[in-house]
Design an enzyme around this catalytic site. Structure first.
Site, PDB file in Angstrom:
ATOM      1  N   CYS A 104      -9.058  -4.813  53.391  1.00  0.00           N
ATOM      2  CA  CYS A 104      -8.767  -5.554  52.214  1.00  0.00           C
ATOM      3  C   CYS A 104     -10.017  -5.345  51.168  1.00  0.00           C
ATOM      4  CB  CYS A 104      -8.805  -7.244  52.652  1.00  0.00           C
ATOM      5  SG  CYS A 104      -8.591  -8.197  51.058  1.00  0.00           S
ATOM      6  N   CYS A 121     -11.829  -8.904  50.376  1.00  0.00           N
ATOM      7  CA  CYS A 121     -13.012  -9.340  51.376  1.00  0.00           C
ATOM      8  C   CYS A 121     -13.401  -8.535  52.558  1.00  0.00           C
ATOM      9  CB  CYS A 121     -12.326 -10.414  52.116  1.00  0.00           C
ATOM     10  SG  CYS A 121     -10.996 -10.189  53.334  1.00  0.00           S
ATOM     11  N   CYS A 144      -8.452 -14.051  52.981  1.00  0.00           N
ATOM     12  CA  CYS A 144      -9.093 -14.376  51.671  1.00  0.00           C
ATOM     13  C   CYS A 144      -7.762 -14.726  50.874  1.00  0.00           C
ATOM     14  CB  CYS A 144      -9.913 -13.524  50.972  1.00  0.00           C
ATOM     15  SG  CYS A 144      -8.979 -11.862  50.398  1.00  0.00           S
ATOM     16  N   CYS A 200       4.662  -2.702  52.224  1.00  0.00           N
ATOM     17  CA  CYS A 200       4.542  -1.816  51.042  1.00  0.00           C
ATOM     18  C   CYS A 200       3.482  -2.480  50.315  1.00  0.00           C
ATOM     19  CB  CYS A 200       5.606  -2.017  50.330  1.00  0.00           C
ATOM     20  SG  CYS A 200       5.999  -0.981  48.632  1.00  0.00           S
ATOM     21  N   CYS A 221      -3.759 -10.872  52.659  1.00  0.00           N
ATOM     22  CA  CYS A 221      -4.698 -11.073  53.433  1.00  0.00           C
ATOM     23  C   CYS A 221      -4.968 -12.496  54.005  1.00  0.00           C
ATOM     24  CB  CYS A 221      -6.021 -10.520  52.696  1.00  0.00           C
ATOM     25  SG  CYS A 221      -7.571 -10.726  53.790  1.00  0.00           S
TER      26      CYS A 221
HETATM   27 ZN   LIG Z   1      -9.070 -10.113  52.124  1.00  0.00          ZN
END
Ligand SMILES: [Zn+2]
Length: 136
Positions: free
Chosen positions: A51, A54, A102, A123, A99
């Protein structure tokens, strides 16, 4: 690589100062980068996609495949790393993916397209992820 929980931003203003304007628009305002413009569309480098907000591990590079849709595509994710949310914006019934750590926007997930044996296509915006190349 991963932000400690104590440093995770709590407000959108805190995110805004951490991210570039383009990253903020995609990750926190659910934007979409234009097709074929992202840095990871054709990337084959082995490693772990994390991510970008984060640092949480999301997609091992061996789940990435060529979907020819213009965005990085993955057919699986680290268990528990992704949260799915029903998205009926733009008059389409889609499933948004975020995510799980976060709550930042990643993209959308599609099933039943028969691209791979797992029949799943995450995607994902390149702006939402960062490749941590494997050193092995
Ligand atoms: Zn994250």
């Amino acid at each position: 690589m991963s932000l400690p929980d104590s440093e995770l931003p709590r407000t959108e203003d805190e995110w805004r100062v951490r991210l570039s304007p383009d990253e903020f628009r995609v990750l926190r305002e659910h934007g979409t980068e234009p097709a074929w413009t992202g840095e990871y569309v054709e990337t084959k480098t082995p490693g772990m996609y994390r991510c970008r907000a984060c640092g949480a591990e999301l997609y091992p590079s061996d789940t990435k495949f060529d979907s020819h849709c213009g965005w990085p595509s993955f057919d699986d994710a680290i268990p528990g790393a992704i949260r799915e949310i029903e998205d009926n914006s733009l008059g389409m019934a889609r499933t948004e993916i975020r995510c799980a750590r976060c709550d930042s926007h990643l993209g959308h997930v599609f099933r039943g397209e028969h691209f791979t044996p797992k029949d799943t296509r995450h995607c994902v915006n390149s702006l939402s992820i960062r490749l941590d190349p494997s050193t092995a």
